[in-house]
Design a protein around this motif. Structure first.
Motif, PDB file in Angstrom:
ATOM      1  N   GLU A  52       0.992  -1.108   0.088  1.00  0.00           N
ATOM      2  CA  GLU A  52      -0.137  -0.027   0.062  1.00  0.00           C
ATOM      3  C   GLU A  52       0.841   1.201  -0.151  1.00  0.00           C
ATOM      4  O   GLU A  52       0.503   2.168  -0.759  1.00  0.00           O
ATOM      5  CB  GLU A  52      -0.900   0.070   1.139  1.00  0.00           C
ATOM      6  N   LEU A  53       1.855   1.354   0.989  1.00  0.00           N
ATOM      7  CA  LEU A  53       2.894   2.308   0.908  1.00  0.00           C
ATOM      8  C   LEU A  53       3.418   2.570  -0.508  1.00  0.00           C
ATOM      9  O   LEU A  53       3.639   3.780  -0.973  1.00  0.00           O
ATOM     10  CB  LEU A  53       3.949   2.383   1.918  1.00  0.00           C
ATOM     11  N   GLN A  54       3.787   1.585  -1.362  1.00  0.00           N
ATOM     12  CA  GLN A  54       4.659   1.664  -2.601  1.00  0.00           C
ATOM     13  C   GLN A  54       3.457   2.285  -3.462  1.00  0.00           C
ATOM     14  O   GLN A  54       3.769   3.352  -4.468  1.00  0.00           O
ATOM     15  CB  GLN A  54       5.009   0.199  -2.934  1.00  0.00           C
ATOM     16  N   ARG A  55       2.117   1.872  -3.377  1.00  0.00           N
ATOM     17  CA  ARG A  55       1.222   2.584  -4.189  1.00  0.00           C
ATOM     18  C   ARG A  55       0.883   3.968  -3.997  1.00  0.00           C
ATOM     19  O   ARG A  55       0.774   4.741  -4.757  1.00  0.00           O
ATOM     20  CB  ARG A  55      -0.091   1.804  -4.060  1.00  0.00           C
ATOM     21  N   TYR A  56       0.667   3.970  -2.797  1.00  0.00           N
ATOM     22  CA  TYR A  56       0.693   5.570  -2.299  1.00  0.00           C
ATOM     23  C   TYR A  56       1.857   6.460  -2.881  1.00  0.00           C
ATOM     24  O   TYR A  56       1.739   7.697  -3.177  1.00  0.00           O
ATOM     25  CB  TYR A  56       0.497   5.837  -0.706  1.00  0.00           C
ATOM     26  N   ASN A  57       3.098   6.130  -2.749  1.00  0.00           N
ATOM     27  CA  ASN A  57       4.337   6.595  -3.367  1.00  0.00           C
ATOM     28  C   ASN A  57       4.108   7.035  -4.575  1.00  0.00           C
ATOM     29  O   ASN A  57       4.482   8.059  -5.090  1.00  0.00           O
ATOM     30  CB  ASN A  57       5.751   5.974  -3.036  1.00  0.00           C
ATOM     31  N   ARG A  58       3.603   5.920  -5.599  1.00  0.00           N
ATOM     32  CA  ARG A  58       3.348   6.355  -6.722  1.00  0.00           C
ATOM     33  C   ARG A  58       2.250   7.217  -7.246  1.00  0.00           C
ATOM     34  O   ARG A  58       2.557   8.255  -8.067  1.00  0.00           O
ATOM     35  CB  ARG A  58       2.945   4.936  -7.501  1.00  0.00           C
TER      36      ARG A  58
END
Length: 168
Positions: free
Chosen positions: A73-79
């Protein structure tokens, strides 16, 4: 002739004005961007707490568990954040994203150094995130955002992500 020039000037002015309004609208945070900002703020605060408080209260196990559970989820939010800075269309988007993440870390670090109770306060913060199920970080963060004073549509400006992230 004068009337047609005046009319042309008015049309150009209206076009520029509506283009400016559109550009300003483009620089507001969307709901997803606001959640991404707050998720990144939370992750950064937990990281700084882990690094700053190792002598007083070792939270590294809690931080690692948080990251293991929410890394996708954090990776998706970083994108989402990177796309936000690209959408703004000013300057180098990667540099703006890097500046943003550095500012978050610096802000959290400054608060950790300014408060003698910072490490004790992080125990509650880690406790609050310990039970968030995998895939539900966004819902948790969004619930916190809704409880805040600032509404997402009102966060507009030259750098709305930074403005929102550093809001009390």
């Amino acid at each position: 002739m004068r009337l047609s020039r005046t009319l042309s000037t008015a049309v150009v002015a209206l076009s520029l004005g509506s283009g400016l309004a559109f550009a300003q609208q483009q620089q507001c945070l969307t709901r997803e961007e606001a959640v991404a900002v707050k998720a990144r703020v939370l992750q950064t605060e937990l990281m700084v707490a882990t690094l700053s408080c190792t002598r007083a209260i070792d939270q590294s196990g809690h931080y690692n568990a948080f990251m293991d559970r929410h890394s996708a989820e954090l990776q998706r939010y970083n994108r989402v954040l990177q796309q936000h800075f690209t959408r703004l269309g000013t300057g180098n988007p990667q540099r703006r994203y890097d500046t943003f993440t550095t500012a978050l870390a610096n802000d959290a670090s400054n608060r950790s150094m300014a408060s003698q109770s910072f490490c004790e306060e992080t125990v509650k913060q880690f406790s609050d995130v310990a039970d968030i199920p995998r895939g539900k970080l966004g819902e948790h963060v969004e619930a916190k955002v809704k409880g805040g004073m600032m509404r997402v549509g009102e966060v507009c400006g030259r750098d709305p992500a930074m403005q929102y992230a550093l809001a009390p």
